[in-house]
Design a protein around this motif. Structure first.
Motif, short mmCIF file in Angstrom:
data_model
loop_
_atom_site.label_atom_id
_atom_site.label_comp_id
_atom_site.label_asym_id
_atom_site.label_seq_id
_atom_site.Cartn_x
_atom_site.Cartn_y
_atom_site.Cartn_z
N ASP A 52 -3.83 0.36 -14.03
CA ASP A 52 -3.17 0.37 -12.87
C ASP A 52 -1.45 -0.83 -13.41
O ASP A 52 -1.62 -1.90 -13.12
CB ASP A 52 -3.51 -0.37 -11.41
CG ASP A 52 -2.07 -1.38 -10.40
OD1 ASP A 52 -1.63 -0.44 -10.27
OD2 ASP A 52 -3.94 -1.80 -10.06
N GLU A 60 0.18 4.74 -8.29
CA GLU A 60 0.42 5.51 -7.79
C GLU A 60 1.48 7.03 -9.11
O GLU A 60 1.25 6.96 -9.71
CB GLU A 60 1.83 4.92 -7.63
CG GLU A 60 1.37 3.64 -5.95
CD GLU A 60 1.28 2.66 -6.96
OE1 GLU A 60 1.39 1.96 -8.44
OE2 GLU A 60 0.99 1.09 -5.83
N GLU A 61 2.18 7.22 -8.30
CA GLU A 61 2.55 8.83 -8.70
C GLU A 61 3.05 8.85 -10.17
O GLU A 61 2.66 9.44 -11.81
CB GLU A 61 3.61 9.81 -8.09
CG GLU A 61 3.70 10.76 -8.43
CD GLU A 61 4.13 11.70 -7.38
OE1 GLU A 61 4.93 12.86 -7.84
OE2 GLU A 61 4.23 11.77 -6.06
N ASP A 91 -6.24 11.44 -4.78
CA ASP A 91 -6.38 10.86 -3.84
C ASP A 91 -7.01 11.21 -2.76
O ASP A 91 -6.70 12.19 -1.69
CB ASP A 91 -5.20 11.40 -3.55
CG ASP A 91 -4.12 10.72 -1.84
OD1 ASP A 91 -4.62 9.47 -1.38
OD2 ASP A 91 -2.87 11.04 -1.89
N LYS A 97 -1.66 7.84 -3.16
CA LYS A 97 -2.34 7.27 -3.96
C LYS A 97 -3.28 7.03 -4.78
O LYS A 97 -4.13 7.74 -3.74
CB LYS A 97 -1.53 5.25 -4.51
CG LYS A 97 -1.92 4.88 -2.56
CD LYS A 97 -1.22 4.37 -2.43
CE LYS A 97 -1.29 2.97 -1.24
NZ LYS A 97 -0.10 2.42 -1.01
#
Length: 110
Positions: A52, A60-61, A91, A97
């Motif tokens: 992260d 996230e992507e 997800d 996300k």
């Protein structure tokens, strides 16, 4: 903290090397090869926080695209297809996300 604080550098190298070819990434095999599947839930959460990059509490992507680089800087980026497949697999609530609980589930089910 670096991934090598949690996982063996040799395991990381072998796992990343196994998926060096484009379109070859398989998260289940990768998490097993890298040794993450054998780790405690706390260690898996530590790995999540390393991945992260923006410290948003989610992967996230764009962070998924460079997930292999989170293990070793000289790894390749995932293709768009591989990134989408990993996002779909992780997800569970459909918010686009992966949260820490979703990540620990993703690793556990691998």
């Amino acid at each position: 903290m670096a991934m090598t604080d949690l996982l063996s550098a040799d395991d990381i190298k072998k796992a990343v090397g196994a998926f060096a070819a484009a379109e070859s990434f398989n998260h289940k095999k990768f998490f097993e090869m890298v040794g993450l599947k054998k780790k405690s839930q706390d260690d898996v959460k530590k790995a999540f926080h390393i991945l992260d990059k923006d410290r948003s509490g989610f992967i996230e992507e764009d962070e998924l695209k460079s997930v292999l680089k989170g293990f070793t800087p000289d790894a390749r980026d995932l293709s768009d297809k591989e990134t989408k497949a990993l996002l779909v697999a992780g997800d569970k609530d459909g918010d686009g996300k992966i949260g820490v609980d979703e990540f620990t589930s993703l690793v556990a089910e691998s």
